[in-house]
Design a protein around this motif. Sequence first.
Motif, mmCIF file in Angstrom:
data_model
loop_
_atom_site.group_PDB
_atom_site.id
_atom_site.type_symbol
_atom_site.label_atom_id
_atom_site.label_comp_id
_atom_site.label_asym_id
_atom_site.label_seq_id
_atom_site.Cartn_x
_atom_site.Cartn_y
_atom_site.Cartn_z
ATOM 1 N N ALA A 1 -2.538 -0.524 -3.067
ATOM 2 C CA ALA A 1 -1.767 0.250 -4.039
ATOM 3 C C ALA A 1 -0.547 0.800 -3.323
ATOM 4 O O ALA A 1 -0.543 0.950 -2.097
ATOM 5 C CB ALA A 1 -2.603 1.383 -4.627
ATOM 6 N N PRO A 2 0.492 1.136 -4.055
ATOM 7 C CA PRO A 2 1.730 1.565 -3.401
ATOM 8 C C PRO A 2 1.693 2.990 -2.876
ATOM 9 O O PRO A 2 0.906 3.815 -3.329
ATOM 10 C CB PRO A 2 2.766 1.444 -4.532
ATOM 11 C CG PRO A 2 1.965 1.698 -5.772
ATOM 12 C CD PRO A 2 0.630 1.045 -5.520
ATOM 13 N N LEU A 3 2.569 3.247 -1.917
ATOM 14 C CA LEU A 3 2.875 4.626 -1.560
ATOM 15 C C LEU A 3 3.726 5.199 -2.676
ATOM 16 O O LEU A 3 4.730 4.604 -3.068
ATOM 17 C CB LEU A 3 3.668 4.688 -0.247
ATOM 18 C CG LEU A 3 2.918 4.711 1.072
ATOM 19 C CD1 LEU A 3 3.927 4.810 2.217
ATOM 20 C CD2 LEU A 3 1.930 5.852 1.136
ATOM 21 N N VAL A 4 3.337 6.345 -3.187
ATOM 22 C CA VAL A 4 4.093 6.958 -4.289
ATOM 23 C C VAL A 4 4.614 8.338 -3.912
ATOM 24 O O VAL A 4 5.105 9.073 -4.770
ATOM 25 C CB VAL A 4 3.253 7.020 -5.582
ATOM 26 C CG1 VAL A 4 2.990 5.616 -6.115
ATOM 27 C CG2 VAL A 4 1.941 7.775 -5.354
ATOM 28 N N GLY A 5 4.528 8.672 -2.625
ATOM 29 C CA GLY A 5 5.080 9.944 -2.199
ATOM 30 C C GLY A 5 4.705 10.284 -0.772
ATOM 31 O O GLY A 5 3.771 9.709 -0.199
ATOM 32 N N TRP B 1 11.855 9.968 -5.084
ATOM 33 C CA TRP B 1 11.558 9.424 -3.760
ATOM 34 C C TRP B 1 11.500 7.901 -3.810
ATOM 35 O O TRP B 1 10.950 7.329 -4.749
ATOM 36 C CB TRP B 1 10.230 9.983 -3.277
ATOM 37 C CG TRP B 1 9.817 9.669 -1.874
ATOM 38 C CD1 TRP B 1 10.261 10.249 -0.732
ATOM 39 C CD2 TRP B 1 8.818 8.713 -1.481
ATOM 40 N NE1 TRP B 1 9.604 9.722 0.357
ATOM 41 C CE2 TRP B 1 8.725 8.780 -0.071
ATOM 42 C CE3 TRP B 1 8.013 7.806 -2.176
ATOM 43 C CZ2 TRP B 1 7.842 7.986 0.656
ATOM 44 C CZ3 TRP B 1 7.134 7.015 -1.463
ATOM 45 C CH2 TRP B 1 7.053 7.104 -0.063
ATOM 46 N N ASN B 2 12.073 7.255 -2.804
ATOM 47 C CA ASN B 2 12.112 5.792 -2.752
ATOM 48 C C ASN B 2 11.250 5.316 -1.592
ATOM 49 O O ASN B 2 11.575 5.544 -0.421
ATOM 50 C CB ASN B 2 13.552 5.320 -2.575
ATOM 51 C CG ASN B 2 13.677 3.819 -2.697
ATOM 52 O OD1 ASN B 2 13.099 3.071 -1.920
ATOM 53 N ND2 ASN B 2 14.458 3.359 -3.676
ATOM 54 N N ALA B 3 10.152 4.655 -1.900
ATOM 55 C CA ALA B 3 9.214 4.216 -0.871
ATOM 56 C C ALA B 3 9.834 3.188 0.069
ATOM 57 O O ALA B 3 9.566 3.205 1.275
ATOM 58 C CB ALA B 3 7.962 3.638 -1.528
ATOM 59 N N GLU B 4 10.652 2.307 -0.462
ATOM 60 C CA GLU B 4 11.256 1.276 0.389
ATOM 61 C C GLU B 4 12.206 1.898 1.400
ATOM 62 O O GLU B 4 12.220 1.513 2.579
ATOM 63 C CB GLU B 4 11.984 0.245 -0.471
ATOM 64 C CG GLU B 4 11.052 -0.623 -1.307
ATOM 65 C CD GLU B 4 11.808 -1.681 -2.081
ATOM 66 O OE1 GLU B 4 13.065 -1.729 -1.967
ATOM 67 O OE2 GLU B 4 11.161 -2.452 -2.803
ATOM 68 N N GLU B 5 13.000 2.859 0.963
ATOM 69 C CA GLU B 5 13.917 3.531 1.888
ATOM 70 C C GLU B 5 13.149 4.320 2.944
ATOM 71 O O GLU B 5 13.521 4.327 4.130
ATOM 72 C CB GLU B 5 14.853 4.461 1.112
ATOM 73 C CG GLU B 5 15.858 3.727 0.229
ATOM 74 C CD GLU B 5 16.734 4.688 -0.541
ATOM 75 O OE1 GLU B 5 16.533 5.926 -0.397
ATOM 76 O OE2 GLU B 5 17.603 4.225 -1.304
ATOM 77 N N THR C 1 7.689 9.426 -6.187
ATOM 78 C CA THR C 1 8.367 8.324 -6.865
ATOM 79 C C THR C 1 8.551 8.619 -8.354
ATOM 80 O O THR C 1 7.945 9.543 -8.900
ATOM 81 C CB THR C 1 7.565 7.019 -6.723
ATOM 82 O OG1 THR C 1 6.257 7.212 -7.254
ATOM 83 C CG2 THR C 1 7.478 6.569 -5.278
ATOM 84 N N PRO C 2 9.361 7.809 -9.042
ATOM 85 C CA PRO C 2 9.587 8.038 -10.474
ATOM 86 C C PRO C 2 8.320 8.034 -11.319
ATOM 87 O O PRO C 2 8.280 8.703 -12.364
ATOM 88 C CB PRO C 2 10.524 6.888 -10.856
ATOM 89 C CG PRO C 2 11.315 6.640 -9.604
ATOM 90 C CD PRO C 2 10.315 6.817 -8.494
#
Length: 245
Positions: free
Chosen positions: A193-197, A227-231, A220-221
């Motif tokens: 699952a993604p990082l969302v913060g 917050w941008n996980a990729e950045e 994240t949105p």
Amino acid sequence: MPVLVITGTGTEVGKTVATAAVAAAAVAAGRSVAVLKPAQTGVRPGERGDADEVARLAGAVTARELARYPEPLAPATAALRAGRAPVRPHEVAEAAAKLATEHDLVLVEGAGGLLVRFDADGGTLADAAKLLDAPVLVVATAGLGTLNTTELTARELRSRELDLLGVVIGSWPTEPDLACRCNVTDLPEAAGAPLVGALPEAAGALSPAAFRSTAPEWLTPCLNGTWNAEEFTAREAPAPFARGA
């Protein structure tokens, strides 16, 4: 997403401050928010609990506890030792569902990890999430050991067919070590699952005004943030390891 269940990979991972950040970002986005703490342990009458701390940091939110027990133990054990009735998953689900009729978002903050027992029958936060059909947000630590506990939590959620919304790093160090930096890329893989913060270290020590104005920058949105996980990953993760010829 009228109800979001928030759990941690263990104790002292930043779950309450992360819950406050999610609440603050939602309030800043114009949503009405309630936070529900099913079982507060280690707090005596008149002392501030986790739901109160969320309200202090996040601002205009409804804070509710179902039960509190004085000893800092798992809820089932704390209830037994206090001679009080335990909280049961269906009671958590009913309370959250009622709050959801009056608020845009209800945050249900568990105690410790996903499978900490509420009662002698083995009822857990996971059972409450299943009854609510609610997504789950996992708060994890940044450093060494987090991959194992995060993956175990994610596997348990999937075994119960619960939706894992993503992972929030509960406290990102000012000076992250190599393990923390590598975990930026490894955590999403471990969780599936993604990082969302990612909350900065000592975020909970900020003044309420500073916390509320900054909280959206940590999420994240999908959690009403920017917050941008990729950045973040590009900035914090180490360069790929290059093997010699």
